[in-house]
Structures are given as structure tokens and as C-alpha cells.
Design a protein around this motif. Structure first.
Motif, PDB file in Angstrom:
ATOM      1  N   LEU A 408       0.951  -1.320  -0.030  1.00  0.00           N
ATOM      2  CA  LEU A 408       0.460   0.255  -0.032  1.00  0.00           C
ATOM      3  C   LEU A 408       1.013   1.533   0.087  1.00  0.00           C
ATOM      4  N   GLY A 409       1.966   1.302   0.770  1.00  0.00           N
ATOM      5  CA  GLY A 409       2.702   2.309   0.704  1.00  0.00           C
ATOM      6  C   GLY A 409       3.627   2.681  -0.855  1.00  0.00           C
ATOM      7  N   LEU A 410       4.022   1.770  -1.347  1.00  0.00           N
ATOM      8  CA  LEU A 410       4.519   1.670  -2.294  1.00  0.00           C
ATOM      9  C   LEU A 410       3.649   2.373  -3.423  1.00  0.00           C
ATOM     10  N   GLY A 411       1.742   2.266  -3.228  1.00  0.00           N
ATOM     11  CA  GLY A 411       1.391   2.741  -4.413  1.00  0.00           C
ATOM     12  C   GLY A 411       1.287   4.039  -4.056  1.00  0.00           C
ATOM     13  N   MET A 412       1.131   4.202  -2.640  1.00  0.00           N
ATOM     14  CA  MET A 412       0.693   5.920  -2.250  1.00  0.00           C
ATOM     15  C   MET A 412       2.428   6.981  -2.593  1.00  0.00           C
ATOM     16  N   GLY A 413       3.120   6.756  -2.654  1.00  0.00           N
ATOM     17  CA  GLY A 413       4.701   6.742  -2.902  1.00  0.00           C
ATOM     18  C   GLY A 413       4.641   7.578  -4.042  1.00  0.00           C
ATOM     19  N   MET A 414       3.783   6.339  -5.665  1.00  0.00           N
ATOM     20  CA  MET A 414       3.931   6.979  -7.058  1.00  0.00           C
ATOM     21  C   MET A 414       2.327   8.582  -7.231  1.00  0.00           C
ATOM     22  N   VAL A 415       1.368   8.356  -6.220  1.00  0.00           N
ATOM     23  CA  VAL A 415       0.543   9.294  -6.826  1.00  0.00           C
ATOM     24  C   VAL A 415       0.590  10.275  -6.088  1.00  0.00           C
ATOM     25  N   LEU A 416       0.471  11.197  -4.481  1.00  0.00           N
ATOM     26  CA  LEU A 416      -0.565  11.840  -3.814  1.00  0.00           C
ATOM     27  C   LEU A 416       0.267  12.883  -4.383  1.00  0.00           C
ATOM     28  N   GLN A 417       1.738  13.209  -3.899  1.00  0.00           N
ATOM     29  CA  GLN A 417       2.666  14.357  -4.269  1.00  0.00           C
ATOM     30  C   GLN A 417       2.538  14.358  -5.807  1.00  0.00           C
ATOM     31  N   VAL A 418       2.789  13.313  -6.708  1.00  0.00           N
ATOM     32  CA  VAL A 418       2.616  13.244  -8.480  1.00  0.00           C
ATOM     33  C   VAL A 418       1.185  14.516  -8.975  1.00  0.00           C
ATOM     34  N   ILE A 419      -0.220  14.089  -7.913  1.00  0.00           N
ATOM     35  CA  ILE A 419      -1.288  15.197  -8.441  1.00  0.00           C
ATOM     36  C   ILE A 419      -0.681  16.839  -7.990  1.00  0.00           C
TER      37      ILE A 419
END
Length: 546
Positions: A408-419
Motif C-alpha cells: 500500500l505504501g508503495l502505491g501511495m508514494g507514486m500518487v499523492l505528491q505527483v497530483i
């Protein structure tokens, strides 16, 4: 005599077009315009050392808001035991949630008008005052009121920090700092329950509020000394009516999310009345925004794809992510029997993978300028992680739980700040604060509804499963909500009852995580609508003084 007059005229025209795109009026000097270098001096970007100082202060401000969301919940049972007022327990969370969410867009607009540093420092002062007063509260009503003041400051901490980062660091270079931002969220998710348990067990619950004071002081001094932002106050009217309509509508809907299925039934007159009032007020807010010259949330921003699509991505992700993550400690404490402190330590894999992924993704974006693929891959990984978490049961070994949390952390690290990066890259500089606060606002709203909806699902499934594992007379005397907020009560029950309740919780949590799968899948579909725009290579803010 000029040898190439046509070439010179083309260069002048190109410079004029560039100034118009950046929001500088024709013929106006750049001096004093927020985000533009003084005329004739050229760009004077902040040095790497200056950026590190500013980043340190901003991260402390972000940590205040992120940590408070996780540290207080651990101490709630002890607070109720000392102050009483169990019937008002939910308002300790609700008051903070109302004021922090409703004030976020207001901070964004005011920062575009009057400067980012000023609004960030106001947010720190309000949050600090609320923390101090909450720590000395002598009754539950006092604590609720001061939590509202604390939330009023928290609404500006996260959004203002991200907006200032958008000001001082070019989007193309922001990736190298992205991991630091992600580490704040990861650290708070682990340190919050850990510190909350330690303070409650070793000191007093009041320290969950007092701990904010030294952190806030360092952040305040750091931004005062290290953050110098040139700006000129914009003489624009403030949309007071729009602000009131937005705050009223959001407050009604947040009360629906907080009270629905707990304080009142979903089909009760109170909930239906609040829902109707919230929808009506927000409809009036949209009408007001379409007619005023300086709206609180300009509707034209939704025509910028990164903001329009990004806002919906953040709303759905907030719903699934916060709604499900809120119940991971419940699983660890109720089903696996971990203490509050131990459950915080068990979330370390989430922190490690989220931070590592954020750093890696940020470096790649800085090197290549490409970012669109990461939210797509990240949301797909998060959907798989939610599906894996739905497999948790009483007999699941801890290494397997840690693995699922790490995914789950792996996926979260790719999304939030990129948006956030994609949004700040495309919106006009004059709307940077408003747009940054906007995406944070939608994430908070999604999280609020996610926690409420998932909590209702958990309670509904518990009422379904408890009678299956316990005799009716024993199940009737158990309050699932109380066991969720106070797992130690569970261990005081007879062993056969404990086994039955734990089994019922495990089966109920299965449905909570399973519900998150289609919501994250919707986020995945929305990420396909994002487009990849060239990242700006210049910063909004240059050297100067605010």
C-alpha cells in the motif's frame, strides 16, 4: 545602428508574450509582483541551502497537521475517563475536522491575495494557541471548542506549505524534494499512535497537545528567518458571501459524514435535513462563484485538466485511503491484540516503502520531466493492496500483514505528491495557492466521507456477525463502537467472548477493505485522463523580502 531590427522586434514580442502568460500586466514592472524578480535584476533563485532551511520549517508545519490526525485518537479513551462526557466524544474529532476542512480553500485564496508566508504563520499561531488551550482543558466542552481553534490553524498548514514549495522550487526540480514531503505523511502515520500511546501511558494525555508547542515554535522561527517572499498585496475584493456559503455547505455535509450511522440513522430527519441544506448551500456557492469578479474557488480552474481531474482523483483516493487506513490499527489492536504503541511500530513498513518510493519517483521526474505514468501505476498497486488487505483474518501472520501494508505504501508514494505537482505545474501562478488548497480540500472531504462510510459498514457487519458467534444475550451487551475506541475493554471479557468478538471484527474488516477496491479502481480510471505537460523550469518566487 541595429543590424537585425526584425530579430530584435521578434525578441521583444516574445518577451511581452512571456510576461503576459506569467500574469504581469503589459508595461508593468515586475518589482513587487509576487513570484517575479525585481525589474532589471534578472532571476535570483533561492540557493540550495536557503531551500533546505525553508523546507525544514515547512515540513515541521506539515508535520503538525499530519501528526495531530493520528496522535489524538490514541488518547481519547483516557481523555473521556478523566474529563467525562462520553456522549460528546465524537465532537473532539468532528470539531477539528469541520474547521480544518472548511478553512482550507479560504487560506488558499487569501494567500494569493496577501502573501503565502503571512498566512502560513497565522496558521501556525492559531494551531499553537489551540494546542495549548486544548492541553489545559478542564471539561469536554472546553476541549471541543479548542480543538475547533486548532483545526482552524491546521486548515492552512498543509496547503500553505505545499503552495510555498510550489513558489520556490521549479516543478522540474521539485522531484528531488518530493521524498521529504512523503516522509512527513509516513512518519506521522507511525509516530502518531506510537507517541500517543507513550504519552498516555508514561506522562499524561495532555502531552499529545503540548508536543505541538516546541515544533510550532521552530517552524515559526524558521519561516520568519528563512522565508523571504517578494509580493505586492492584491487590491481585490474578498468574496465574503461565497466563503460563508462554502463553509456552511461543507460543514453540513461533514456533519452528515460524522453523524450518519452513529449519532443518527442515515434516514433520520436530522441527517436528511443536513444533507439537503449542504447540497443547497453548495449549489448557491457555485452560483455565487460564477458571478463575482474574484471568486473564492474560480470555476475556470476546473477547465485546467490537471486540477479538474486531480481534484476528483484526490477525493476518491482520500475516501479509500483514509477510510481504510483508519482501520488498520483497529485490526492490529482488536484482532491481533497489539497495544497502541506496538500497532504504531507495525506500520513502519508503510513508512519505509512510501518514503523510498517518493524519493525514487521524485528523482526520476527531475531527470526526465515525465510524471503521468506514476499515478496510473500507483493507483493500480493501491487497488491490489486493498484487495490483499481484505484477506486479513485472525490467523494471518504478522509478516504477511507487514507485506500488504508495504505494498500500500508503495502505491501511495507514486500518487499523492505527483497530483499536486501536476496541478501546480499547469495552473497560472496567480492561482497557485487557490489550486493547491483546492486539491487538498477535495482530499480532506473524501477522507471524511471515507471514514464515515467505512465506519458505518464496519458497524453494520459487526451487528451481522456478532449474533452468529455469540449468544443473543451476550451480543446485546456489547457496544462495537466502544470496543473499537477502547480495545483494552475487550481483553477484560471472558476468553470465549473475546474469541467470538475478534472473529466478528476480522470478518467485518474484510468488507471494509474490500469496499476500498472499487473506489481506488475509480481513481485508476481517472488517472488515465491526466495529460503530461512539460514541467516548468523556473520558480515562481525569487530572492526578496516579504
Amino acid at each position: 545602428m541595429l543590424r537585425h531590427p526584425r530579430r530584435l522586434m521578434r525578441a521583444i514580442a516574445a518577451a511581452r508574450d512571456g510576461r503576459r502568460r506569467e500574469g504581469v500586466p503589459p508595461g508593468a514592472s515586475a518589482r513587487g509582483m509576487e513570484g517575479h524578480p525585481p525589474s532589471g535584476e534578472g532571476p535570483q533563485r533561492l540557493s540550495a541551502g536557503q531551500i533546505r532551511v525553508v523546507f525544514g520549517a515547512l515540513m515541521l508545519g506539515m508535520l503538525l497537521a499530519a501528526l495531530d490526525q493520528t496522535i489524538v485518537s490514541t488518547a481519547l479513551p483516557t481523555i473521556v475517563g478523566e474529563l467525562g462526557g462520553l456522549e460528546h466524544l465524537s465532537w473532539v474529532i468532528t470539531a477539528y475536522l469541520l474547521t480544518s476542512t472548511a478553512s482550507t480553500p479560504v487560506y488558499g485564496k487569501l494567500s494569493d491575495l496577501y502573501g503565502r508566508r503571512t498566512m502560513f504563520q497565522i496558521a501556525i499561531v492559531l494551531f499553537t494557541a489551540g494546542s495549548l488551550l486544548a492541553g489545559v482543558s478542564q471539561s469536554m466542552l472546553q476541549l471541543i471548542a479548542f480543538r475547533g481553534l486548532q483545526g482552524l490553524g491546521a486548515g492552512g498548514l498543509m496547503s500553505m506549505a505545499q503552495a510555498i514549495i510550489g513558489d520556490i522550487v521549479p516543478p522540474r526540480e521539485r522531484g528531488r524534494y518530493q521524498g521529504y514531503i512523503g516522509s512527513v505523511f509516513a512518519f506521522s502515520s507511525v509516530a502518531g499512535p506510537l507517541l500517543g500511546g507513550l504519552f498516555t501511558d508514561r506522562l499524561t494525555w495532555r502531552w499529545v497537545f503540548y508536543i505541538n508547542l516546541p515544533v510550532a515554535l521552530v517552524a515559526l522561527v524558521g519561516t520568519r528567518l528563512g522565508l523571504r517572499i517578494p509580493y505586492r498585496p492584491m487590491r481585490r475584493p474578498i468574496d465574503y458571501l461565497g466563503s460563508a456559503l462554502m463553509v456552511g455547505g461543507v460543514s453540513c455535509l461533514l456533519l452528515v459524514a460524522s453523524w450518519g450511522g452513529t449519532e443518527y440513522a442515515w434516514d433520520s430527519p436530522v441527517i436528511l435535513g443536513l444533507a439537503g441544506a449542504g447540497v443547497a448551500l453548495l449549489a448557491l456557492f457555485l452560483w455565487q462563484e460564477s458571478r463575482v469578479p474574484e471568486p473564492l474557488l474560480p470555476l475556470r480552474l476546473f477547465r485546467v485538466r490537471s486540477f479538474g481531474v486531480g481534484s476528483f482523483i484526490m477525493a476518491t483516493l482520500g475516501m479509500a485511503m483514509f477510510g481504510s487506513l483508519a482501520f488498520v490499527p483497529v485490526y492490529l489492536q482488536v484482532v491481533k491484540g497489539a497495544s497502541a504503541t506496538a500497532s504504531g511500530l507495525r506500520l513502519v513498513p508503510l513508512m519505509m516503502t512510501l518514503t523510498l518510493t517518493s524519493v525514487t519517483v521524485g528523482r526520476f521526474i527531475s531527470l526526465t520531466g515525465r510524471y503521468r505514468a506514476f499515478p496510473i501505476v500507483g493507483t493500480a498497486i493501491m487497488a491490489c493492496a486493498m484487495l490483499l488487505l481484505s484477506r486479513l483474518d485472525v490467523g494471518t501472520p504478522m509478516w504477511e500483514v507487514s507485506l500488504y501494508i508495504a505494498v500500500l505504501g508503495l502505491g501511495m508514494g507514486m500518487v499523492l505528491q505527483v497530483i499536486v505537482l501536476a496541478t501546480q505545474n499547469e495552473v497560472p501562478f496567480r492561482d497557485l495557492g487557490t489550486a493547491t488548497s483546492g486539491v487538498n480540500f477535495f482530499r480532506s472531504m473524501g477522507g471524511a466521507f471515507g471514514v464515515a462510510i467505512f465506519g458505518s459498514v464496519l458497524n453494520a457487519r459487526l451487528h451481522h456477525y456478532l449474533p452468529r458467534y455469540l449468544p443473543a444475550q451476550q451480543a446485546a451487551g456489547l457496544d462495537p463502537a466502544l470496543l473499537t475506541t477502547s480495545p483494552e475493554r475487550l481483553r477484560q471479557l471472558p476468553p470465549p467472548v473475546v474469541h467470538a468478538v475478534v472473529e466478528a471484527f476480522a470478518r467485518s474488516l474484510h468488507w471494509v477493505f474490500l469496499l476500498a477496491v472499487p473506489i481506488v479502481s475509480l481513481s485508476f480510471v481517472l488517472t488515465l485522463l491526466l495529460r503530461e505537460a512539460p514541467l516548468r523550469e523556473h520558480a515562481h518566487i525569487t530572492l526578496g523580502e516579504e
